[in-house]
Each structure stands twice: as C-alpha cells, then as structure tokens.
Design an enzyme around this catalytic site. Structure first.
Site, PDB file in Angstrom:
ATOM      1  NE  ARG A  46      -2.611  -1.079   3.604  1.00  0.00           N
ATOM      2  CZ  ARG A  46      -2.590  -2.232   4.268  1.00  0.00           C
ATOM      3  NH1 ARG A  46      -2.999  -3.342   3.673  1.00  0.00           N
ATOM      4  NH2 ARG A  46      -2.170  -2.305   5.523  1.00  0.00           N
ATOM      5  CE  LYS A 136     -14.223  10.391   1.414  1.00  0.00           C
ATOM      6  NZ  LYS A 136     -14.012   9.359   0.375  1.00  0.00           N
ATOM      7  CD  GLU A 177     -17.778  11.190  -0.995  1.00  0.00           C
ATOM      8  OE1 GLU A 177     -16.790  11.227  -0.234  1.00  0.00           O
ATOM      9  OE2 GLU A 177     -17.857  10.411  -1.964  1.00  0.00           O
ATOM     10  CE  LYS A 219     -15.301  12.492  -3.402  1.00  0.00           C
ATOM     11  NZ  LYS A 219     -13.923  12.056  -3.212  1.00  0.00           N
TER      12      LYS A 219
END
Ligand code: 13P
Length: 347
Positions: A46, A136, A177, A219
């Site tokens: 990752r 977010k 979002e 978003k």
C-alpha cells in the site's frame, strides 16, 4: 477556527485547472482494488503504491489536494520524508478521510448511515497536528423500491453537519460528501429528485449547525441515469440536469463542488465534468473533481505490483489527471485520449 484560513484552503483546493486525488481507500476497499491486479494488500504494498502516485513527476500541475487514509497519513517515502511533507513540498494539500464507514441504518432495510462521530474532535486535532488541512466524510444514499426514506436522508444529513462543524472547529475544511449511488435501474430524473432532496436536507442541517459555507467543499454525485437503466443520458444532458439541480440547492457561498466518480468509466467521468465547465453560463462555484477510481484505475492496472512498471503507471496517472485538468476549463476533447503519454514532468 480562523474563518479566513478555511476559506483560503477551500479556494486553494479548487484552484483553476486542478482537482483532488481521492486516495483514501479504507483497508477493505484497497484490498479489493489490489485483488483486481493480483497484488496482496500488505502495508508495504500500500505504501509503495501510494508513493508511486504522490511522486508522479509534475502531478501538481493538475492535483491540488490528496485525500489520505489514516495509515497513509502516517507513512513515509523511501527517503524517509513523510507523505505529508512530500505533498506539501509540491504545494499539494494533504487531507484525511475521517468517517468510519457506512453501516446498516437501524429500522430501515437496505439503507445506510455513516458512523464516526464518537471521539471525532480528538482525532481531528491530531490530524491537524499531523499536517492535514481538510477532511472528508461520505454518506451513502441508495435509490430503490420505496427508498431512500426521509429518515435515512435526515440521519445522514445530521451526521454530515455534525462532522462539518467539528472539522471547522479544528481548522480543517470539511468535504461534505452525500453520495446518491448510481447503482440501479432508476432514470436520470429519479436521480435528480433524490439528489435535490438530499442536498436540500444537507444544506438545512449545515445551516442549523452553524457551519460556515465559505469554508466547506461539497462532494456530490453527478445527476446520472442508474447504471442498469435502459436509457443512458449523454454528457450534455448530465451536465444540464446536474447544474440545474445544484442551482436549486447549493448556495453560492460554497467555493466549490468536487465530484466523485462513483463508478463511471474514466473517460465518461472526464467528459461529464468537461460538459459542465463548457456550458455557456457562469456558475457561482468552481466545478471540479475529487476522483478515486476514475484517476487511479489506469495507474493501478499499469503497475500490477511490479517496480519495473512504476514509470508507466505514473505516466498513466499523469495522463488522466491532465485530461481532468483540461475538463476544469471545458477544454477536454476525446482526441486527448489518443495523445502519446508524456514521459515526465513539465515545469
Ligand atoms: P470514486 O471517485 O471512486 O467514487 O471515489 C471518490 C471517493 O472519495 C468516494 O468517497
């Protein structure tokens, strides 16, 4: 909280010709992406993959911010530089996903509510200290038989507003979002109505909870035909209905709308954004991108876990970012997809 700082950060993220790379896949999601290219999801793989993205030469020409996952925010590049510093050096603003995922909503079959409010204030303060400047939180709304319910929309809007208020308190710009999923057979008109109802509710909740609109970014999904709908709207119609929906719901004080790609193909996600920016009207907000899959699919496929493929993967990433950068100006054309991919950075 310094209101001017929040406003400046939000504006910098939606700077002309640039958008956000969403690289905040949770552990189960990145595992799914890696499985698709036969790569094991280890911490080192990752790290290597995210390093590939963040060290792509010249990427800051098109990318203004990157959303990270908790693990990535704490990782370092090969030379010992933290990823946060690596991004900051390129004038790319580091952000962080702070929700704990969409869970089943009690008493509402088939619907979800996003969790993560417990202990959020403390986590936000730590993320600020680690260098993040925006956050977010993703809420998920599903269209289906008799859903979404008003209960589901209300519960998610309330959580989004609580998260946004806490983020601003910590000096972090919240990316709000609410994603209306494109899964299903619904028409584009149904998507319009659900998106409109959701956004109305979200902005009421933000207002009720004293969130400063000049210091957030929205978003959302685009207004699209359901993935399995027999009638698929083209870019012009998507652009028209999406902008119309936002004109009816998103206050002009919001600096920018940064779309998710949501499962659209790479090229369609770019073409739809382009069509909105090519419209012959002035929008009060910047219309930009915060794509995950639609920016990462080509580099992921090119990489396949092999060190020898890193340069090719970076070229593929740069190409997608460049196409979306052009779409920010309404200057993207299908011909750009045929252009030879540049070898490296352009200063
Ligand atoms: P997609 O662009 O792949 O939808 O991802 C964006 C994102 O950050 C979803 O939360």
């Amino acid at each position: 909280m310094d209101e001017q700082d929040l406003h400046n950060i939000a504006n910098a993220i939606v700077a002309e010709g640039k958008g956000i790379l969403a690289a905040d896949e949770s552990s189960p999601t990145i595992k799914k992406r890696f499985t698709s290219i036969d790569v094991e999801s280890t911490e080192e793989n990752r790290r290597t993959y995210r390093q590939l993205l963040f060290t792509t030469p010249g990427i800051n020409e098109f990318i203004s911010g990157v959303i990270l996952f908790d693990e990535t925010l704490r990782q370092k590049a090969d030379d010992g530089t933290t990823f946060v510093e690596l991004l900051q050096k390129q004038n790319i603003i580091p952000g962080i996903k702070v929700d704990k995922g969409a869970k089943d909503l009690a008493g509402a079959t088939g619907e979800k509510v996003t969790e993560g409010l417990d202990g959020l204030r403390e986590r936000l303060n730590e993320y600020y200290d680690l260098g993040a400047r925006f956050t977010k939180w993703r809420a998920v709304i599903t269209i289906g038989e008799d859903i979404p319910s008003q209960y589901c929309i209300d519960a998610n809007a309330h959580a989004l507003a609580r998260y946004a208020a806490l983020s601003q308190e910590a000096g972090l710009v919240p990316i709000v979002e609410p994603e209306v999923l494109m899964d299903g057979e619904h028409t584009i008109e149904q998507c319009y109505h659900v998106t409109e109802a959701t956004l109305n509710c979200v902005f009421q909740a933000l207002y009720d909870q004293n969130v400063m609109l000049e210091g957030i970014l929205l978003k959302p999904n685009m207004v699209l035909s359901g993935k399995d709908c027999s009638q698929q709207a083209g870019a012009e119609e998507v652009a028209e209905l999406t902008v119309d929906c936002f004109n009816n719901t998103v206050p002009a004080a919001v600096p920018g709308i940064v779309f998710l790609s949501g499962g659209q193909s790479n090229e369609i996600a770019t073409a739809n954004l382009n069509a909105m920016n090519a419209m012959d009207v002035n929008h009060p907000w910047q219309l930009s991108f915060s794509y995950g899959r639609a920016l990462q699919e080509p580099p992921l496929k090119a990489w396949r876990g092999e060190a020898a493929n890193i340069e090719k993967a970076q070229q593929a990433f740069r190409h997608r970012a460049k196409c979306n950068g052009a779409a920010r100006h309404g200057k993207y054309t299908a011909a750009m997809e045929q252009e030879p991919i540049e070898a490296g950075a352009q200063k």
